[in-house]
Design a protein around this motif. Structure first.
Motif, mmCIF file in Angstrom:
data_model
loop_
_atom_site.group_PDB
_atom_site.id
_atom_site.type_symbol
_atom_site.label_atom_id
_atom_site.label_comp_id
_atom_site.label_asym_id
_atom_site.label_seq_id
_atom_site.Cartn_x
_atom_site.Cartn_y
_atom_site.Cartn_z
ATOM 1 N N MET A 1 0.842 -1.189 0.000
ATOM 2 C CA MET A 1 0.000 0.000 0.000
ATOM 3 C C MET A 1 0.883 1.248 0.000
ATOM 4 S SD MET A 1 -2.943 1.126 2.763
ATOM 5 C CE MET A 1 -3.812 -0.426 2.599
ATOM 6 N N LYS A 2 0.586 2.216 -0.869
ATOM 7 C CA LYS A 2 1.367 3.435 -0.942
ATOM 8 C C LYS A 2 1.186 4.254 0.327
ATOM 9 C CE LYS A 2 1.242 3.855 -5.979
ATOM 10 N NZ LYS A 2 0.839 4.717 -7.114
ATOM 11 N N LEU A 3 2.211 5.055 0.651
ATOM 12 C CA LEU A 3 2.156 5.863 1.865
ATOM 13 C C LEU A 3 0.986 6.837 1.846
ATOM 14 C CD1 LEU A 3 5.876 6.716 2.686
ATOM 15 C CD2 LEU A 3 4.324 5.263 3.960
ATOM 16 N N THR A 4 0.757 7.484 0.692
ATOM 17 C CA THR A 4 -0.337 8.454 0.617
ATOM 18 C C THR A 4 -1.682 7.773 0.833
ATOM 19 O OG1 THR A 4 -0.319 8.177 -1.792
ATOM 20 C CG2 THR A 4 0.902 10.045 -0.884
ATOM 21 N N THR A 5 -1.850 6.593 0.249
ATOM 22 C CA THR A 5 -3.096 5.847 0.430
ATOM 23 C C THR A 5 -3.266 5.415 1.876
ATOM 24 O OG1 THR A 5 -2.920 5.029 -1.836
ATOM 25 C CG2 THR A 5 -4.422 3.857 -0.374
ATOM 26 N N LEU A 6 -2.177 4.942 2.480
ATOM 27 C CA LEU A 6 -2.216 4.507 3.870
ATOM 28 C C LEU A 6 -2.530 5.680 4.793
ATOM 29 C CD1 LEU A 6 -1.828 2.161 5.813
ATOM 30 C CD2 LEU A 6 0.627 2.618 5.790
ATOM 31 N N CYS A 7 -1.936 6.833 4.512
ATOM 32 C CA CYS A 7 -2.184 8.030 5.315
ATOM 33 C C CYS A 7 -3.646 8.459 5.214
ATOM 34 C CB CYS A 7 -1.256 9.150 4.859
ATOM 35 S SG CYS A 7 -1.415 10.674 5.813
ATOM 36 N N ASP A 8 -4.180 8.467 3.992
ATOM 37 C CA ASP A 8 -5.585 8.834 3.797
ATOM 38 C C ASP A 8 -6.510 7.892 4.559
ATOM 39 O OD1 ASP A 8 -5.192 9.838 0.302
ATOM 40 O OD2 ASP A 8 -4.859 10.932 2.174
ATOM 41 N N HIS A 9 -6.220 6.602 4.491
ATOM 42 C CA HIS A 9 -7.063 5.618 5.173
ATOM 43 C C HIS A 9 -7.034 5.826 6.684
ATOM 44 C CE1 HIS A 9 -9.307 1.837 5.219
ATOM 45 N NE2 HIS A 9 -8.619 1.508 6.291
ATOM 46 N N LEU A 10 -5.863 6.087 7.222
ATOM 47 C CA LEU A 10 -5.733 6.330 8.659
ATOM 48 C C LEU A 10 -6.548 7.547 9.084
ATOM 49 C CD1 LEU A 10 -1.911 5.675 9.110
ATOM 50 C CD2 LEU A 10 -3.719 4.464 10.337
ATOM 51 N N GLU A 11 -6.454 8.620 8.319
ATOM 52 C CA GLU A 11 -7.110 9.862 8.718
ATOM 53 C C GLU A 11 -8.621 9.800 8.542
ATOM 54 O OE1 GLU A 11 -4.860 12.769 6.478
ATOM 55 O OE2 GLU A 11 -3.568 13.140 8.222
ATOM 56 N N ILE A 12 -9.087 9.094 7.521
ATOM 57 C CA ILE A 12 -10.532 8.990 7.305
ATOM 58 C C ILE A 12 -11.172 8.059 8.328
ATOM 59 C CG2 ILE A 12 -12.299 8.173 5.692
ATOM 60 C CD1 ILE A 12 -10.477 9.144 3.414
ATOM 61 N N GLU A 13 -10.538 6.913 8.577
ATOM 62 C CA GLU A 13 -11.134 5.902 9.449
ATOM 63 C C GLU A 13 -10.847 6.136 10.938
ATOM 64 O OE1 GLU A 13 -13.080 4.174 6.428
ATOM 65 O OE2 GLU A 13 -13.184 3.522 8.516
ATOM 66 N N PHE A 14 -9.664 6.660 11.257
ATOM 67 C CA PHE A 14 -9.257 6.754 12.661
ATOM 68 C C PHE A 14 -8.822 8.163 13.058
ATOM 69 C CE2 PHE A 14 -9.419 2.229 12.832
ATOM 70 C CZ PHE A 14 -8.891 1.766 11.639
ATOM 71 N N GLY A 15 -9.097 9.132 12.191
ATOM 72 C CA GLY A 15 -8.599 10.483 12.420
ATOM 73 C C GLY A 15 -9.031 11.094 13.740
ATOM 74 N N THR A 16 -10.313 10.972 14.077
ATOM 75 C CA THR A 16 -10.805 11.562 15.326
ATOM 76 C C THR A 16 -10.124 10.940 16.535
ATOM 77 O OG1 THR A 16 -12.963 12.040 14.327
ATOM 78 C CG2 THR A 16 -12.858 11.978 16.737
ATOM 79 N N HIS A 17 -9.962 9.624 16.511
ATOM 80 C CA HIS A 17 -9.307 8.944 17.632
ATOM 81 C C HIS A 17 -7.846 9.364 17.743
ATOM 82 C CE1 HIS A 17 -7.534 5.580 19.952
ATOM 83 N NE2 HIS A 17 -8.709 5.575 20.560
ATOM 84 N N ILE A 18 -7.175 9.555 16.604
ATOM 85 C CA ILE A 18 -5.777 10.001 16.629
ATOM 86 C C ILE A 18 -5.677 11.391 17.250
ATOM 87 C CG2 ILE A 18 -3.798 10.639 15.190
ATOM 88 C CD1 ILE A 18 -4.736 8.496 13.181
ATOM 89 N N LEU A 19 -6.591 12.290 16.864
ATOM 90 C CA LEU A 19 -6.571 13.644 17.417
ATOM 91 C C LEU A 19 -6.894 13.633 18.908
ATOM 92 C CD1 LEU A 19 -8.273 15.673 14.541
ATOM 93 C CD2 LEU A 19 -5.857 15.687 15.200
ATOM 94 N N GLU A 20 -7.782 12.748 19.333
ATOM 95 C CA GLU A 20 -8.080 12.634 20.763
ATOM 96 C C GLU A 20 -6.853 12.182 21.540
ATOM 97 O OE1 GLU A 20 -12.877 11.605 20.818
ATOM 98 O OE2 GLU A 20 -11.399 9.969 20.894
#
Length: 214
Positions: A1-20
């Motif tokens: 998986m490309k880094l940009t794709t992986l980054c997008d997936h992380l932020e869309i699916e888990f972004g709120t939890h990461i910010l918390e």
């Protein structure tokens, strides 16, 4: 998986939890004031649930900038973006086998056994008998014997008695690696009349067991 794709997936699916995790605040609604990097008395940072791509972010109205989850995580933990992406991917189970500066690559042991190769001298007896080689006979009718022989020498093709088709022997196609080690040999019967490969149902295998040749 490309880094940009992986980054997008992380932020869309888990972004709120990461910010918390980096703000230490439960983010319940868009427009919620928070404090991440702003050290002024009245923070100008506000949480929003999603942008046009579905990513949550923090808007800093003082600087006019947006801070996305992976960027925030990288800055808080003083990581590069690449390390932050890989570390978060492991945390949320998206990718296995990634290692970062926090977790160096493990030392790999050299293989205990070397790969096996076919001795070239074992293959040399096959480099003859072209007058009974089905592919050689067919190519000779098109390009002539001399040119066909040059092609067989160039590609190191040979003859095998393992298969007999239309009273002709099969062709051997050796496969070498980059340092000229003989890795394997394909044995394929061809029709001397059409040049087509014989189908399995057209002939049974005939192995020359007497001298165990290829």
């Amino acid at each position: 998986m490309k880094l940009t794709t992986l980054c997008d997936h992380l932020e869309i699916e888990f972004g709120t939890h990461i910010l918390e995790s980096v703000t230490g605040v439960e983010l319940r609604q868009g427009g919620q004031p928070i404090r991440l990097f702003d050290t002024t008395k009245h923070s100008a940072e506000v949480f929003y649930r999603n942008d046009q791509r579905g990513k949550p972010y923090i808007q800093n109205f003082q600087t006019g900038s947006r801070i996305y989850p992976v960027t925030a995580y990288a800055q808080v933990h003083r990581l590069t973006m690449t390390d932050a992406i890989y570390e978060l991917a492991r945390t949320y189970g998206l990718e296995d086998g990634y290692y970062t500066s926090r977790q160096p690559f493990p030392q790999r042991n050299a293989p205990l056994t070397k790969p096996d190769y076919i001795p070239n001298e074992r293959y040399e007896p096959c480099r003859q008998g072209f007058q009974r080689n089905g592919l050689f006979i067919w190519l000779s009718t098109i390009f002539g014997v001399s040119e066909t022989y040059k092609a067989f020498e160039l590609y190191r093709l040979g003859t095998s008695k393992h298969w007999v088709f239309e009273n002709m022997f099969a062709t051997t196609l050796p496969q070498y690696d980059q340092v000229n080690n003989l890795c394997q040999i394909k044995v394929i019967p061809f029709s001397p009349k059409t040049g087509r490969r014989a189908k399995p149902e057209q002939l049974p295998p005939r192995l020359n067991r007497k001298n165990e040749s290829i």
